[in-house]
Design a protein around this motif. Structure first.
Motif, PDB file in Angstrom:
ATOM      1  N   LEU A  28      93.478  47.774  30.331  1.00 32.41           N
ATOM      2  CA  LEU A  28      94.078  45.988  29.698  1.00 32.41           C
ATOM      3  C   LEU A  28      93.153  45.328  30.532  1.00 32.41           C
ATOM      4  O   LEU A  28      93.010  45.414  31.533  1.00 32.41           O
ATOM      5  N   ASP A  29      93.223  43.744  29.303  1.00 38.71           N
ATOM      6  CA  ASP A  29      91.539  42.884  29.948  1.00 38.71           C
ATOM      7  C   ASP A  29      92.527  42.440  30.900  1.00 38.71           C
ATOM      8  O   ASP A  29      93.967  41.615  30.685  1.00 38.71           O
ATOM      9  N   GLY A  91      77.679  36.442  26.254  1.00 35.72           N
ATOM     10  CA  GLY A  91      78.779  35.961  26.185  1.00 35.72           C
ATOM     11  C   GLY A  91      79.405  37.745  27.607  1.00 35.72           C
ATOM     12  O   GLY A  91      80.379  37.320  27.702  1.00 35.72           O
ATOM     13  N   ILE A  93      80.347  38.763  30.642  1.00 33.95           N
ATOM     14  CA  ILE A  93      80.117  38.631  31.786  1.00 33.95           C
ATOM     15  C   ILE A  93      80.078  39.359  32.843  1.00 33.95           C
ATOM     16  O   ILE A  93      79.907  40.118  33.807  1.00 33.95           O
ATOM     17  N   VAL A  94      81.011  41.129  32.799  1.00 31.31           N
ATOM     18  CA  VAL A  94      80.834  41.854  33.625  1.00 31.31           C
ATOM     19  C   VAL A  94      79.906  43.484  32.946  1.00 31.31           C
ATOM     20  O   VAL A  94      80.007  43.562  31.520  1.00 31.31           O
ATOM     21  N   HIS A 100      85.847  45.678  23.700  1.00 28.88           N
ATOM     22  CA  HIS A 100      86.912  44.831  23.836  1.00 28.88           C
ATOM     23  C   HIS A 100      87.582  45.901  22.375  1.00 28.88           C
ATOM     24  O   HIS A 100      86.840  45.519  21.587  1.00 28.88           O
TER      25      HIS A 100
HETATM   26  P1  5GP Z   1      82.910  40.334  28.885  1.00 34.89           P
HETATM   27  O1  5GP Z   1      82.579  38.728  28.362  1.00 34.89           O
HETATM   28  O2  5GP Z   1      81.978  40.816  29.781  1.00 34.89           O
HETATM   29  O3  5GP Z   1      82.733  40.786  27.505  1.00 34.89           O
HETATM   30  O4  5GP Z   1      84.297  40.761  28.834  1.00 34.89           O
HETATM   31  C1  5GP Z   1      84.357  40.911  30.312  1.00 34.89           C
HETATM   32  C2  5GP Z   1      86.145  41.361  30.680  1.00 34.89           C
HETATM   33  O5  5GP Z   1      86.669  41.989  31.205  1.00 34.89           O
HETATM   34  C3  5GP Z   1      86.749  39.610  30.067  1.00 34.89           C
HETATM   35  O6  5GP Z   1      87.342  39.322  29.178  1.00 34.89           O
HETATM   36  C4  5GP Z   1      87.527  40.073  31.618  1.00 34.89           C
HETATM   37  O7  5GP Z   1      88.734  38.897  31.660  1.00 34.89           O
HETATM   38  C5  5GP Z   1      87.752  41.034  31.900  1.00 34.89           C
HETATM   39  N1  5GP Z   1      87.717  41.200  33.229  1.00 34.89           N
HETATM   40  C6  5GP Z   1      86.998  40.516  34.081  1.00 34.89           C
HETATM   41  N2  5GP Z   1      87.761  41.556  36.139  1.00 34.89           N
HETATM   42  C7  5GP Z   1      88.725  42.178  34.964  1.00 34.89           C
HETATM   43  C8  5GP Z   1      89.536  43.083  36.228  1.00 34.89           C
HETATM   44  O8  5GP Z   1      88.517  43.389  37.461  1.00 34.89           O
HETATM   45  N3  5GP Z   1      90.582  43.678  35.681  1.00 34.89           N
HETATM   46  C9  5GP Z   1      90.162  43.962  34.049  1.00 34.89           C
HETATM   47  N4  5GP Z   1      92.123  44.959  34.079  1.00 34.89           N
HETATM   48  N5  5GP Z   1      89.547  43.488  33.297  1.00 34.89           N
HETATM   49  C10 5GP Z   1      88.300  42.274  33.819  1.00 34.89           C
END
Ligand code: 5GP
Ligand code: ZN
Length: 136
Positions: A28-29, A91, A93-94, A100
């Protein structure tokens, strides 16, 4: 590697696990768009969608479907958004490729909005040709 999702894979940091097999993980996010918002990743580190080898991408798609079906069954949403952000400009971040899966409910207030731009006369054909000619 200093990647938060690799750390989740290696259980160095905890997550709310939804699915695990030898090559893929879903959890889960931490900051969900709606409750039940899940992320599906290959355990091996790749940055973006186009970095994924075809076999990994195919299996990731199948795992994503499996998780999506389970979300539908367990949470009974009115709809799902399934998407991947690629690179910071889009968008991401990771920088560990992930789908998603966001369960959606009527009037949940979430808006995925982008502008509806227009092509000049004939310009769409130029763009289509450019892309077509770059296909392998
Ligand atoms: P992006 O913007 O890279 O597509 O989405 C990264 C997602 O990873 C974000 O929705 C964020 O809430 C989630 N996220 C970031 N750090 C962590 C974490 O440590 N654990 C979990 N479960 N989700 C994370
Ligand atoms: Zn990683």
């Amino acid at each position: 590697m200093d990647c938060i999702f690799c750390k989740i894979v290696n259980k160095q940091i905890p997550s709310a696990l939804v699915y695990e097999d030898p090559n893929f993980l879903a959890f889960l996010d931490i900051s969900p768009a709606n409750k039940g918002h899940a992320l599906v990743i290959p355990k091996q580190h790749y940055e973006t969608y186009t970095d994924l080898p075809d076999n990994v991408l195919k299996e990731l798609a199948v795992v994503t479907k499996k998780v999506a079906e389970a979300i539908n069954k367990s949470l009974n949403p009115d709809g799902l958004n399934i998407f991947m952000n690629n690179k910071q400009a889009a968008g991401q971040i990771v920088p560990h490729a992930h789908y998603h899966i966001v369960p959606r409910f009527k009037n949940d207030g979430i808006r995925f909005e982008w502008p509806h731009k227009k092509y000049d006369d004939g310009e769409n054909k130029v763009y289509a040709e450019k892309i077509r000619n770059s296909m392998q």
